[in-house]
Design a protein around this motif. Structure first.
Motif, PDB file in Angstrom:
ATOM      1  N   LYS A 144       0.827  -1.210   0.000  1.00 51.58           N
ATOM      2  CA  LYS A 144       0.000   0.000   0.000  1.00 51.58           C
ATOM      3  C   LYS A 144       0.857   1.254   0.000  1.00 51.58           C
ATOM      4  N   SER A 145       1.958   1.245   0.751  1.00 42.97           N
ATOM      5  CA  SER A 145       2.826   2.426   0.758  1.00 42.97           C
ATOM      6  C   SER A 145       3.487   2.619  -0.600  1.00 42.97           C
ATOM      7  N   ILE A 146       3.816   1.534  -1.291  1.00 46.20           N
ATOM      8  CA  ILE A 146       4.383   1.630  -2.637  1.00 46.20           C
ATOM      9  C   ILE A 146       3.351   2.229  -3.585  1.00 46.20           C
ATOM     10  N   MET A 147       2.092   1.777  -3.477  1.00 50.33           N
ATOM     11  CA  MET A 147       1.040   2.319  -4.333  1.00 50.33           C
ATOM     12  C   MET A 147       0.774   3.793  -4.029  1.00 50.33           C
ATOM     13  N   ASP A 148       0.804   4.168  -2.747  1.00 54.09           N
ATOM     14  CA  ASP A 148       0.597   5.573  -2.375  1.00 54.09           C
ATOM     15  C   ASP A 148       1.695   6.458  -2.947  1.00 54.09           C
ATOM     16  N   GLU A 149       2.930   5.984  -2.860  1.00 53.09           N
ATOM     17  CA  GLU A 149       4.055   6.759  -3.385  1.00 53.09           C
ATOM     18  C   GLU A 149       3.949   6.907  -4.895  1.00 53.09           C
ATOM     19  N   LEU A 150       3.564   5.837  -5.585  1.00 57.63           N
ATOM     20  CA  LEU A 150       3.404   5.888  -7.036  1.00 57.63           C
ATOM     21  C   LEU A 150       2.265   6.837  -7.416  1.00 57.63           C
ATOM     22  N   PHE A 151       1.188   6.811  -6.646  1.00 56.59           N
ATOM     23  CA  PHE A 151       0.062   7.713  -6.902  1.00 56.59           C
ATOM     24  C   PHE A 151       0.486   9.170  -6.749  1.00 56.59           C
ATOM     25  N   GLU A 152       1.198   9.479  -5.667  1.00 55.35           N
ATOM     26  CA  GLU A 152       1.642  10.858  -5.435  1.00 55.35           C
ATOM     27  C   GLU A 152       2.608  11.323  -6.514  1.00 55.35           C
ATOM     28  N   LYS A 153       3.429  10.390  -7.005  1.00 51.40           N
ATOM     29  CA  LYS A 153       4.391  10.742  -8.044  1.00 51.40           C
ATOM     30  C   LYS A 153       3.683  11.088  -9.348  1.00 51.40           C
ATOM     31  N   ASN A 154       2.600  10.383  -9.672  1.00 53.69           N
ATOM     32  CA  ASN A 154       1.898  10.567 -10.945  1.00 53.69           C
ATOM     33  C   ASN A 154       0.731  11.545 -10.863  1.00 53.69           C
ATOM     34  N   ARG A 155       0.383  11.992  -9.675  1.00 51.12           N
ATOM     35  CA  ARG A 155      -0.777  12.855  -9.493  1.00 51.12           C
ATOM     36  C   ARG A 155      -0.525  14.240 -10.086  1.00 51.12           C
ATOM     37  N   LYS A 156      -1.548  14.769 -10.752  1.00 53.96           N
ATOM     38  CA  LYS A 156      -1.477  16.133 -11.277  1.00 53.96           C
ATOM     39  C   LYS A 156      -1.919  17.084 -10.167  1.00 53.96           C
ATOM     40  N   LYS A 157      -1.089  18.071  -9.882  1.00 57.36           N
ATOM     41  CA  LYS A 157      -1.384  19.046  -8.843  1.00 57.36           C
ATOM     42  C   LYS A 157      -1.801  20.362  -9.488  1.00 57.36           C
ATOM     43  N   LYS A 158      -2.443  21.230  -8.724  1.00 56.57           N
ATOM     44  CA  LYS A 158      -2.915  22.509  -9.261  1.00 56.57           C
ATOM     45  C   LYS A 158      -1.772  23.368  -9.786  1.00 56.57           C
ATOM     46  N   ASP A 159      -0.575  23.184  -9.236  1.00 56.11           N
ATOM     47  CA  ASP A 159       0.569  23.990  -9.645  1.00 56.11           C
ATOM     48  C   ASP A 159       1.234  23.494 -10.926  1.00 56.11           C
ATOM     49  N   ASP A 160       0.888  22.288 -11.372  1.00 56.50           N
ATOM     50  CA  ASP A 160       1.498  21.732 -12.576  1.00 56.50           C
ATOM     51  C   ASP A 160       1.071  22.526 -13.806  1.00 56.50           C
ATOM     52  N   PRO A 161       1.972  22.708 -14.784  1.00 52.82           N
ATOM     53  CA  PRO A 161       1.616  23.506 -15.966  1.00 52.82           C
ATOM     54  C   PRO A 161       0.545  22.852 -16.844  1.00 52.82           C
ATOM     55  N   ASP A 162       0.461  21.522 -16.857  1.00 47.85           N
ATOM     56  CA  ASP A 162      -0.536  20.855 -17.696  1.00 47.85           C
ATOM     57  C   ASP A 162      -1.768  20.414 -16.907  1.00 47.85           C
ATOM     58  N   PHE A 163      -2.025  21.051 -15.773  1.00 46.64           N
ATOM     59  CA  PHE A 163      -3.174  20.723 -14.943  1.00 46.64           C
ATOM     60  C   PHE A 163      -4.449  21.262 -15.600  1.00 46.64           C
ATOM     61  N   VAL A 164      -5.478  20.413 -15.681  1.00 46.75           N
ATOM     62  CA  VAL A 164      -6.786  20.805 -16.179  1.00 46.75           C
ATOM     63  C   VAL A 164      -7.790  20.437 -15.107  1.00 46.75           C
ATOM     64  N   TYR A 165      -8.644  21.402 -14.731  1.00 49.24           N
ATOM     65  CA  TYR A 165      -9.555  21.183 -13.609  1.00 49.24           C
ATOM     66  C   TYR A 165     -10.642  20.172 -13.944  1.00 49.24           C
ATOM     67  N   ASN A 166     -11.375  20.381 -15.013  1.00 49.32           N
ATOM     68  CA  ASN A 166     -12.510  19.533 -15.331  1.00 49.32           C
ATOM     69  C   ASN A 166     -12.237  18.813 -16.641  1.00 49.32           C
ATOM     70  N   VAL A 167     -11.858  17.563 -16.557  1.00 50.52           N
ATOM     71  CA  VAL A 167     -11.523  16.789 -17.748  1.00 50.52           C
ATOM     72  C   VAL A 167     -12.720  15.918 -18.112  1.00 50.52           C
ATOM     73  N   GLU A 168     -13.176  16.051 -19.350  1.00 55.39           N
ATOM     74  CA  GLU A 168     -14.266  15.216 -19.839  1.00 55.39           C
ATOM     75  C   GLU A 168     -13.715  14.319 -20.942  1.00 55.39           C
ATOM     76  N   VAL A 169     -13.963  13.029 -20.807  1.00 57.31           N
ATOM     77  CA  VAL A 169     -13.444  12.060 -21.763  1.00 57.31           C
ATOM     78  C   VAL A 169     -14.609  11.262 -22.320  1.00 57.31           C
ATOM     79  N   GLU A 170     -14.667  11.163 -23.628  1.00 58.45           N
ATOM     80  CA  GLU A 170     -15.684  10.347 -24.290  1.00 58.45           C
ATOM     81  C   GLU A 170     -15.039   9.011 -24.638  1.00 58.45           C
ATOM     82  N   PHE A 171     -15.619   7.954 -24.140  1.00 55.26           N
ATOM     83  CA  PHE A 171     -15.093   6.628 -24.427  1.00 55.26           C
ATOM     84  C   PHE A 171     -15.775   6.081 -25.674  1.00 55.26           C
TER      85      PHE A 171
END
Length: 163
Positions: A117-144
Motif C-alpha cells: 500500500k505504501s508503494i502504491m501511495d508513493e506511485l500515486f503521489e508521483k503521478n498525481r497532477k497538482k494545481k501547480d502543474d503547468p498541464d493541470f486541467v480542472y474539469n476533464v471530460e473524456v468520451e469513451f
C-alpha cells in the motif's frame, strides 16, 4: 540554517551514507559522511533507515531525503555484505518494490500488505497532477468509444431485476 539535500548515496568501504547538500544561508554545497555502524547482512533495512533519519546529529541534514531512499541504500549495503554485486542488489530491490498486478493481495500478511500500500501511495503521489502543474486541467471530460461490444455481467443484470 536552511539545508536542502542534493544527492544521497552509499559508500561500501567503509560502510557509510554520503549526503551532498546545499547550505542556502551560506550559498555553499557541502558533503556529509554518516558512518554506518552495527549493521550486518541480517539487519532490518527499514529500522536502520528510521534510526538514521531520527538521529539528532543527522536529522536536520536528512529532512529532504525520503525514508524509502534510505531504505534502498541500506538494502544495497546489506546485499553487498551478503556477497551480491551492485546489479544483483538493485535488481532484488526493484523486484521487492514493484507490484505485480496478478498478485492476490488477500493472501498477504499485514506487514507485506502495508508495504504494498505504501508503494502504491508513493506511485500515486508521483503521478498525481497538482494545481501547480503547468498541464493541470480542472474539469476533464473524456468520451469513451462506443464502437466496441459492451460486456454484460450477470451480477449487473440481477441487480436491475430487483429494482
Amino acid at each position: 540554517m536552511t539545508l536542502s539535500a542534493q544527492k544521497c548515496g552509499i559508500c561500501f568501504q567503509p560502510p557509510s551514507i554520503i549526503l551532498i547538500y546545499r547550505n542556502n544561508s551560506q550559498d555553499k554545497t557541502r558533503q556529509r559522511i554518516m558512518p554506518v555502524r552495527n549493521f550486518s547482512r541480517f539487519s532490518d533495512c527499514s529500522r536502520a533507515a528510521e534510526q538514521l533519519k531520527n538521529n539528532p546529529r543527522h536529522k536536520a541534514y536528512l529532512e529532504g531525503v525520503s525514508l524509502r531512499q534510505l531504505q534502498k541504500l541500506y538494502s544495497l549495503l546489506r546485499g553487498h555484505l551478503d556477497g551480491q554485486s551492485l546489479a544483483e542488489s538493485l535488481e532484488k530491490f526493484e523486484k521487492e518494490e514493484t507490484i505485480d498486478p496478478e498478485e492476490d493481495m488477500n493472501k498477504l500478511d499485514d506487514k507485506e500488505l502495508a508495504k504494498r500500500k505504501s508503494i502504491m501511495d508513493e506511485l500515486f503521489e508521483k503521478n498525481r497532477k497538482k494545481k501547480d502543474d503547468p498541464d493541470f486541467v480542472y474539469n476533464v471530460e473524456v468520451e469513451f468509444p462506443q464502437d466496441e461490444q459492451l460486456e454484460s455481467c450477470t451480477w449487473d443484470m440481477e441487480s436491475d431485476a430487483e429494482i
